[in-house]
Scaffold this motif. Structure first.
Motif, PDB file in Angstrom:
ATOM      1  N   ARG A   1       4.334  -0.570  -6.664  1.00 48.41           N
ATOM      2  CA  ARG A   1       4.279  -0.413  -5.137  1.00 48.41           C
ATOM      3  C   ARG A   1       3.055  -1.297  -4.877  1.00 48.41           C
ATOM      4  O   ARG A   1       2.826  -1.961  -3.605  1.00 48.41           O
ATOM      5  N   ASP A   2       1.775  -1.493  -5.560  1.00 53.04           N
ATOM      6  CA  ASP A   2       0.681  -2.401  -5.174  1.00 53.04           C
ATOM      7  C   ASP A   2       1.168  -3.612  -5.273  1.00 53.04           C
ATOM      8  O   ASP A   2       0.613  -4.451  -4.383  1.00 53.04           O
ATOM      9  N   VAL A   3       1.953  -4.102  -5.951  1.00 48.84           N
ATOM     10  CA  VAL A   3       2.273  -5.710  -5.861  1.00 48.84           C
ATOM     11  C   VAL A   3       3.358  -6.044  -4.750  1.00 48.84           C
ATOM     12  O   VAL A   3       3.173  -6.813  -4.019  1.00 48.84           O
ATOM     13  N   LEU A   4       4.135  -5.007  -4.317  1.00 51.08           N
ATOM     14  CA  LEU A   4       5.154  -5.170  -3.362  1.00 51.08           C
ATOM     15  C   LEU A   4       4.261  -5.222  -1.843  1.00 51.08           C
ATOM     16  O   LEU A   4       4.255  -5.774  -1.085  1.00 51.08           O
ATOM     17  N   SER A   5       3.064  -4.339  -1.854  1.00 54.04           N
ATOM     18  CA  SER A   5       2.427  -4.190  -0.838  1.00 54.04           C
ATOM     19  C   SER A   5       1.199  -5.364  -0.637  1.00 54.04           C
ATOM     20  O   SER A   5       1.184  -5.801   0.435  1.00 54.04           O
ATOM     21  N   ALA A   6       1.030  -5.758  -1.832  1.00 60.77           N
ATOM     22  CA  ALA A   6       0.162  -7.226  -1.741  1.00 60.77           C
ATOM     23  C   ALA A   6       0.875  -8.175  -1.374  1.00 60.77           C
ATOM     24  O   ALA A   6       0.233  -9.169  -0.509  1.00 60.77           O
ATOM     25  N   MET A   7       2.230  -8.452  -1.521  1.00 58.72           N
ATOM     26  CA  MET A   7       2.920  -9.383  -0.972  1.00 58.72           C
ATOM     27  C   MET A   7       3.500  -9.138   0.182  1.00 58.72           C
ATOM     28  O   MET A   7       4.350  -9.844   0.995  1.00 58.72           O
ATOM     29  N   ARG A   8       2.977  -7.936   1.003  1.00 56.85           N
ATOM     30  CA  ARG A   8       3.288  -7.613   2.420  1.00 56.85           C
ATOM     31  C   ARG A   8       4.809  -7.097   2.491  1.00 56.85           C
ATOM     32  O   ARG A   8       5.656  -7.529   3.319  1.00 56.85           O
ATOM     33  N   LEU A   9       5.464  -6.860   1.339  1.00 57.06           N
ATOM     34  CA  LEU A   9       6.811  -6.411   1.327  1.00 57.06           C
ATOM     35  C   LEU A   9       7.201  -4.938   1.760  1.00 57.06           C
ATOM     36  O   LEU A   9       8.138  -4.683   2.094  1.00 57.06           O
ATOM     37  N   SER A  10       6.115  -3.925   1.394  1.00 58.08           N
ATOM     38  CA  SER A  10       6.081  -2.892   1.852  1.00 58.08           C
ATOM     39  C   SER A  10       4.859  -2.319   2.174  1.00 58.08           C
ATOM     40  O   SER A  10       3.831  -2.921   2.103  1.00 58.08           O
ATOM     41  N   LEU A  11       4.684  -1.099   2.585  1.00 60.20           N
ATOM     42  CA  LEU A  11       3.497  -0.274   2.929  1.00 60.20           C
ATOM     43  C   LEU A  11       2.796  -0.145   1.669  1.00 60.20           C
ATOM     44  O   LEU A  11       3.358   0.220   0.641  1.00 60.20           O
ATOM     45  N   GLY A  12       1.579   0.167   1.898  1.00 59.11           N
ATOM     46  CA  GLY A  12       0.875   0.784   0.425  1.00 59.11           C
ATOM     47  C   GLY A  12      -0.848   0.619   0.679  1.00 59.11           C
ATOM     48  O   GLY A  12      -1.428   0.303   1.818  1.00 59.11           O
TER      49      GLY A  12
END
Length: 148
Positions: free
Chosen positions: A114-125
């Motif tokens: 989740r954190d990696v997806l969030s850092a890439m602005r792909l998801s909330l987090g």
């Protein structure tokens, strides 16, 4: 950090009219997101479609038709790219980020993922909770740990 503003004429003509106001960004299912991208053909989406396919016009019969899954897949990828790129110039998540967030919530995925997806602005987090000064160019200790 808004890189788009450094390109004269790009933001007012393409980005600004393509961004959905924050109050109008609903949570959607993947199908609703796909339909939204068909119904809201923004200047940025048209630009990405042309760059990606070499076509200046969409063939809605093929994109929305059941017998043309490759066309649907390409168009969906372009719609995702549209929201990911626009997310770089907004202070809030857009349609795709909410779709992916909802999908992640229904699955058993790790916080690291989740954190990696969030850092890439792909998801909330948690990227919204990074303490002051921690950016992707200079990530905080939690992010360095997540990538290792």
């Amino acid at each position: 950090m808004r890189f788009v503003n450094s390109v004269p004429g790009f933001n007012p003509q393409v980005v600004a009219p393509s961004v959905t106001p924050q109050a109008m960004v609903p949570t959607q299912t993947p199908r609703e997101f796909f339909q939204h991208s068909l119904d809201n053909y923004t200047p940025m989406l048209a630009l990405l479609f042309g760059l990606s396919t070499g076509n200046s016009r969409r063939d809605l019969r093929k994109i929305a038709g059941r017998d043309y899954q490759s066309h649907q897949s390409v168009y969906l990828a372009i719609a995702v790219a549209h929201d990911v790129l626009l997310r770089c110039s907004t202070g809030y998540p857009l349609h795709f980020q909410y779709v992916l967030h909802e999908l992640l919530e229904s699955q058993q995925v790790s916080n690291q993922f989740r954190d990696v997806l969030s850092a890439m602005r792909l998801s909330l987090g948690r990227i919204h909770q990074i303490r002051e000064g921690a950016t992707l160019a200079s990530p905080g200790p939690w992010f360095k740990h997540q990538l290792n």
